[in-house]
Design a protein around this motif. Structure first.
Motif, PDB file in Angstrom:
ATOM      1  N   VAL A  49       0.871  -1.180   0.000  1.00 38.98           N
ATOM      2  CA  VAL A  49       0.000   0.000   0.000  1.00 38.98           C
ATOM      3  C   VAL A  49       0.905   1.226   0.000  1.00 38.98           C
ATOM      4  O   VAL A  49       1.687   1.439   0.931  1.00 38.98           O
ATOM      5  CB  VAL A  49      -0.937   0.008   1.238  1.00 38.98           C
ATOM      6  CG1 VAL A  49      -1.810   1.248   1.232  1.00 38.98           C
ATOM      7  CG2 VAL A  49      -1.789  -1.253   1.265  1.00 38.98           C
ATOM      8  N   VAL A  59      -1.734   1.180  -4.618  1.00 36.14           N
ATOM      9  CA  VAL A  59      -0.950  -0.024  -4.333  1.00 36.14           C
ATOM     10  C   VAL A  59       0.010  -0.288  -5.486  1.00 36.14           C
ATOM     11  O   VAL A  59      -0.163   0.219  -6.590  1.00 36.14           O
ATOM     12  CB  VAL A  59      -1.845  -1.275  -4.130  1.00 36.14           C
ATOM     13  CG1 VAL A  59      -2.760  -1.095  -2.930  1.00 36.14           C
ATOM     14  CG2 VAL A  59      -2.630  -1.616  -5.373  1.00 36.14           C
ATOM     15  N   VAL A  75      -6.869   0.636  -5.599  1.00 31.25           N
ATOM     16  CA  VAL A  75      -7.417  -0.694  -5.334  1.00 31.25           C
ATOM     17  C   VAL A  75      -8.890  -0.560  -4.941  1.00 31.25           C
ATOM     18  O   VAL A  75      -9.272   0.416  -4.283  1.00 31.25           O
ATOM     19  CB  VAL A  75      -6.586  -1.399  -4.235  1.00 31.25           C
ATOM     20  CG1 VAL A  75      -6.680  -0.688  -2.910  1.00 31.25           C
ATOM     21  CG2 VAL A  75      -6.974  -2.849  -4.079  1.00 31.25           C
ATOM     22  N   PRO A  78     -10.911  -0.153  -0.492  1.00 28.87           N
ATOM     23  CA  PRO A  78      -9.661   0.196   0.187  1.00 28.87           C
ATOM     24  C   PRO A  78      -9.757   0.490   1.686  1.00 28.87           C
ATOM     25  O   PRO A  78      -8.789   0.937   2.276  1.00 28.87           O
ATOM     26  CB  PRO A  78      -9.249   1.464  -0.548  1.00 28.87           C
ATOM     27  CG  PRO A  78     -10.546   2.129  -0.856  1.00 28.87           C
ATOM     28  CD  PRO A  78     -11.481   0.983  -1.204  1.00 28.87           C
ATOM     29  N   LEU A  81      -6.882   0.334   5.281  1.00 27.63           N
ATOM     30  CA  LEU A  81      -5.522   0.062   4.831  1.00 27.63           C
ATOM     31  C   LEU A  81      -4.619   1.174   5.354  1.00 27.63           C
ATOM     32  O   LEU A  81      -5.070   2.291   5.589  1.00 27.63           O
ATOM     33  CB  LEU A  81      -5.444   0.013   3.303  1.00 27.63           C
ATOM     34  CG  LEU A  81      -6.280  -1.058   2.601  1.00 27.63           C
ATOM     35  CD1 LEU A  81      -6.110  -0.960   1.089  1.00 27.63           C
ATOM     36  CD2 LEU A  81      -5.906  -2.453   3.088  1.00 27.63           C
ATOM     37  N   ILE A  87      -0.483  -6.348   1.507  1.00 31.23           N
ATOM     38  CA  ILE A  87      -1.794  -6.999   1.459  1.00 31.23           C
ATOM     39  C   ILE A  87      -1.856  -7.948   0.274  1.00 31.23           C
ATOM     40  O   ILE A  87      -1.115  -7.798  -0.693  1.00 31.23           O
ATOM     41  CB  ILE A  87      -2.936  -5.961   1.333  1.00 31.23           C
ATOM     42  CG1 ILE A  87      -2.764  -5.117   0.052  1.00 31.23           C
ATOM     43  CG2 ILE A  87      -3.024  -5.088   2.572  1.00 31.23           C
ATOM     44  CD1 ILE A  87      -3.948  -4.238  -0.287  1.00 31.23           C
ATOM     45  N   VAL A  89      -3.851  -9.133  -2.948  1.00 28.79           N
ATOM     46  CA  VAL A  89      -4.814  -8.552  -3.879  1.00 28.79           C
ATOM     47  C   VAL A  89      -5.205  -9.586  -4.925  1.00 28.79           C
ATOM     48  O   VAL A  89      -4.479 -10.546  -5.170  1.00 28.79           O
ATOM     49  CB  VAL A  89      -4.260  -7.279  -4.582  1.00 28.79           C
ATOM     50  CG1 VAL A  89      -4.049  -6.153  -3.588  1.00 28.79           C
ATOM     51  CG2 VAL A  89      -2.984  -7.567  -5.366  1.00 28.79           C
ATOM     52  N   ARG A 100      -8.488  -5.613  -6.581  1.00 27.43           N
ATOM     53  CA  ARG A 100      -9.232  -5.430  -5.329  1.00 27.43           C
ATOM     54  C   ARG A 100      -8.467  -6.092  -4.194  1.00 27.43           C
ATOM     55  O   ARG A 100      -7.636  -6.984  -4.408  1.00 27.43           O
ATOM     56  CB  ARG A 100     -10.632  -6.030  -5.425  1.00 27.43           C
ATOM     57  CG  ARG A 100     -10.635  -7.551  -5.509  1.00 27.43           C
ATOM     58  CD  ARG A 100     -12.020  -8.116  -5.611  1.00 27.43           C
ATOM     59  NE  ARG A 100     -11.963  -9.573  -5.704  1.00 27.43           N
ATOM     60  CZ  ARG A 100     -12.963 -10.327  -6.079  1.00 27.43           C
ATOM     61  NH1 ARG A 100     -14.121  -9.776  -6.413  1.00 27.43           N
ATOM     62  NH2 ARG A 100     -12.844 -11.634  -6.134  1.00 27.43           N
ATOM     63  N   VAL A 101      -8.770  -5.663  -2.987  1.00 25.43           N
ATOM     64  CA  VAL A 101      -8.203  -6.299  -1.804  1.00 25.43           C
ATOM     65  C   VAL A 101      -8.777  -7.715  -1.742  1.00 25.43           C
ATOM     66  O   VAL A 101      -9.994  -7.904  -1.894  1.00 25.43           O
ATOM     67  CB  VAL A 101      -8.561  -5.509  -0.525  1.00 25.43           C
ATOM     68  CG1 VAL A 101      -8.062  -6.231   0.715  1.00 25.43           C
ATOM     69  CG2 VAL A 101      -8.003  -4.088  -0.593  1.00 25.43           C
ATOM     70  N   ARG A 104     -12.436  -9.237  -0.372  1.00 27.75           N
ATOM     71  CA  ARG A 104     -13.488  -8.220  -0.358  1.00 27.75           C
ATOM     72  C   ARG A 104     -14.184  -8.225  -1.709  1.00 27.75           C
ATOM     73  O   ARG A 104     -13.578  -8.545  -2.725  1.00 27.75           O
ATOM     74  CB  ARG A 104     -12.900  -6.832  -0.086  1.00 27.75           C
ATOM     75  CG  ARG A 104     -12.247  -6.743   1.281  1.00 27.75           C
ATOM     76  CD  ARG A 104     -11.752  -5.355   1.567  1.00 27.75           C
ATOM     77  NE  ARG A 104     -11.006  -5.313   2.815  1.00 27.75           N
ATOM     78  CZ  ARG A 104     -10.339  -4.262   3.240  1.00 27.75           C
ATOM     79  NH1 ARG A 104     -10.344  -3.146   2.544  1.00 27.75           N
ATOM     80  NH2 ARG A 104      -9.674  -4.307   4.379  1.00 27.75           N
TER      81      ARG A 104
END
Length: 140
Positions: A49, A59, A75, A78, A81, A87, A89, A100-101, A104
């Motif tokens: 991040v 990111v 991302v 978010p 974060l 993280i 992804v 995306r994370v 999620r």
């Protein structure tokens, strides 16, 4: 306020509230579409991040082909974060800037979008009632 002016104001208020509600629903649909795109051709990576915000976090991650990606739009999903955090992804391999994370999805967007709709109408309906009360009735 004349009946005609009150009617125009009421119509304008309803159009604005409806537009806001439609945009909130479109936001959820767009999130779902992005998720579908990612899930249909998913790659995973560990990202760093670079900057974190409530609406946008930047990111940087490297795909298996050795290319470093820093998506311009950041991302998806978010929240929570912090800069410097590493993280996992998930991204669309055909479109690595769509990321995306991990873990999620569009469900994250439902509460905020739903809240916008509810608050919009909680403001709109009493405003319409006030307009109706202040507007003189037409005599026949």
């Amino acid at each position: 306020m004349s009946p005609r002016a009150a009617h125009r104001a009421a119509v304008t208020i309803v159009v604005v509230a409806t537009s806001i509600s439609v945009l909130a629903v479109l936001l959820i649909l767009a999130a779902w579409r992005n998720d579908h795109t990612i899930e249909s051709d998913m790659g995973t990576a560990t990202a760093e991040v670079l900057s974190a915000g409530s609406l946008r976090s930047a990111v940087s991650f490297v795909t298996p082909d050795g290319i470093t990606h820093n998506p311009v739009l950041g991302v998806l999903y978010p929240t929570k974060l912090t800069a410097g955090q590493r993280i996992d992804v998930e991204y669309a391999r055909s479109e690595p800037d769509l990321v995306r994370v991990a873990g999620r999805d569009a469900r994250v967007a439902i509460v905020p979008a739903g809240s916008v709709i509810v608050v919009t109408w909680l403001i709109t309906l009493p405003t319409l009632l006030i307009l109706r009360r202040k507007s003189p009735t037409r005599s026949s």
